[in-house]
Scaffold this motif. Sequence first.
Motif, PDB file in Angstrom:
ATOM      1  N   UNK A  99      35.516  32.387  53.736  1.00  0.00           N
ATOM      2  CA  UNK A  99      36.466  32.830  53.052  1.00  0.00           C
ATOM      3  C   UNK A  99      36.241  34.415  53.300  1.00  0.00           C
ATOM      4  N   UNK A 100      37.508  35.037  53.298  1.00  0.00           N
ATOM      5  CA  UNK A 100      37.627  36.666  53.622  1.00  0.00           C
ATOM      6  C   UNK A 100      36.706  37.258  52.507  1.00  0.00           C
ATOM      7  N   UNK A 101      36.361  38.553  53.163  1.00  0.00           N
ATOM      8  CA  UNK A 101      35.445  39.496  52.257  1.00  0.00           C
ATOM      9  C   UNK A 101      36.609  39.670  50.908  1.00  0.00           C
ATOM     10  N   UNK A 102      37.693  39.983  51.069  1.00  0.00           N
ATOM     11  CA  UNK A 102      38.733  39.939  49.818  1.00  0.00           C
ATOM     12  C   UNK A 102      38.634  39.436  48.671  1.00  0.00           C
ATOM     13  N   UNK A 134      35.406  40.314  46.841  1.00  0.00           N
ATOM     14  CA  UNK A 134      35.519  41.429  46.448  1.00  0.00           C
ATOM     15  C   UNK A 134      36.415  41.423  45.022  1.00  0.00           C
ATOM     16  N   UNK A 135      37.158  40.495  44.881  1.00  0.00           N
ATOM     17  CA  UNK A 135      37.939  40.272  43.638  1.00  0.00           C
ATOM     18  C   UNK A 135      37.245  40.302  42.319  1.00  0.00           C
ATOM     19  N   UNK A 139      43.231  42.120  48.932  1.00  0.00           N
ATOM     20  CA  UNK A 139      42.472  41.881  47.485  1.00  0.00           C
ATOM     21  C   UNK A 139      43.409  41.785  46.632  1.00  0.00           C
ATOM     22  N   UNK A 140      44.752  42.337  46.732  1.00  0.00           N
ATOM     23  CA  UNK A 140      45.775  42.578  45.445  1.00  0.00           C
ATOM     24  C   UNK A 140      46.194  41.092  45.366  1.00  0.00           C
ATOM     25  N   UNK A 141      46.401  40.434  46.684  1.00  0.00           N
ATOM     26  CA  UNK A 141      46.981  39.032  46.581  1.00  0.00           C
ATOM     27  C   UNK A 141      45.877  37.929  46.029  1.00  0.00           C
ATOM     28  N   UNK A 142      44.747  38.209  46.580  1.00  0.00           N
ATOM     29  CA  UNK A 142      43.573  37.207  45.780  1.00  0.00           C
ATOM     30  C   UNK A 142      43.401  37.777  44.180  1.00  0.00           C
TER      31      UNK A 142
END
Length: 250
Positions: A1-4, A7-8, A199-202
Amino acid sequence: MPQAFYDVVQTSGFYWLMATIGAAGLIRGFTGFGTALIFVPVAAQFLPLAQIILVISLIGIGSMISLVPQAWHQADRSEVGLLALAAAITTPFGIYLLGQIDGLILRWIVAVVVAVTLVAVVSGWRYHGRLGVRGRLAIGGASGIFGGMTGLTGPVVIVFYLANARDIIKVRANTILFLAALDVVILANLALDGPIAAQTLWLAAFLSLPYLAGIFLGKTAFAPHLERIYRVAAYSVIGLAVLTSLPVFD
């Protein structure tokens, strides 16, 4: 999974945001409006307003399938088209103002706009003038400005447009279609500034889950003869959102 993705959940106020968007979805499901009125004041305590507008627009577009198909058949599409056209013209100006006004001032604008809207509808104030083509263009245009500047796409429609309508089912359908169209317009304009952060998308994806669940419950519970109960519930939640979000409590 991406870090973003990870971070969510570290986003400031993440669980408050989840609970608030769930309540907003419930209100949206049975009234056709209320998402921004509830979510934006609370979210403004934790996130920059520009990010909030992106998130709420993404959530709105993602939730279209749950509300728009039925509303499409019930709404006056030519009327909604007129409102959306005016909003599309003025939204860029609202986004421009978003970049020019201090963040704290914008939070106060959000609180005042939501509070005035709430007072107007609770008090029973009604605009009794005739809303012809020019009136609807003005309503759509004002909605575009406020939507682009604060993410509050509904107040102008609620105070003026809803006050003049008699068929609650058609009003609800018109409002759903218009707010969906305005989400698309706002997101398209914001996307011109560059790609949306992962991060905004997640965050939008996470928040969509309680929002869609709320919409489903509200939509299932909707019945025209219970309109009064729905409105009291909606006004109470909106009022609580305003009181808890005032910048003086930071």
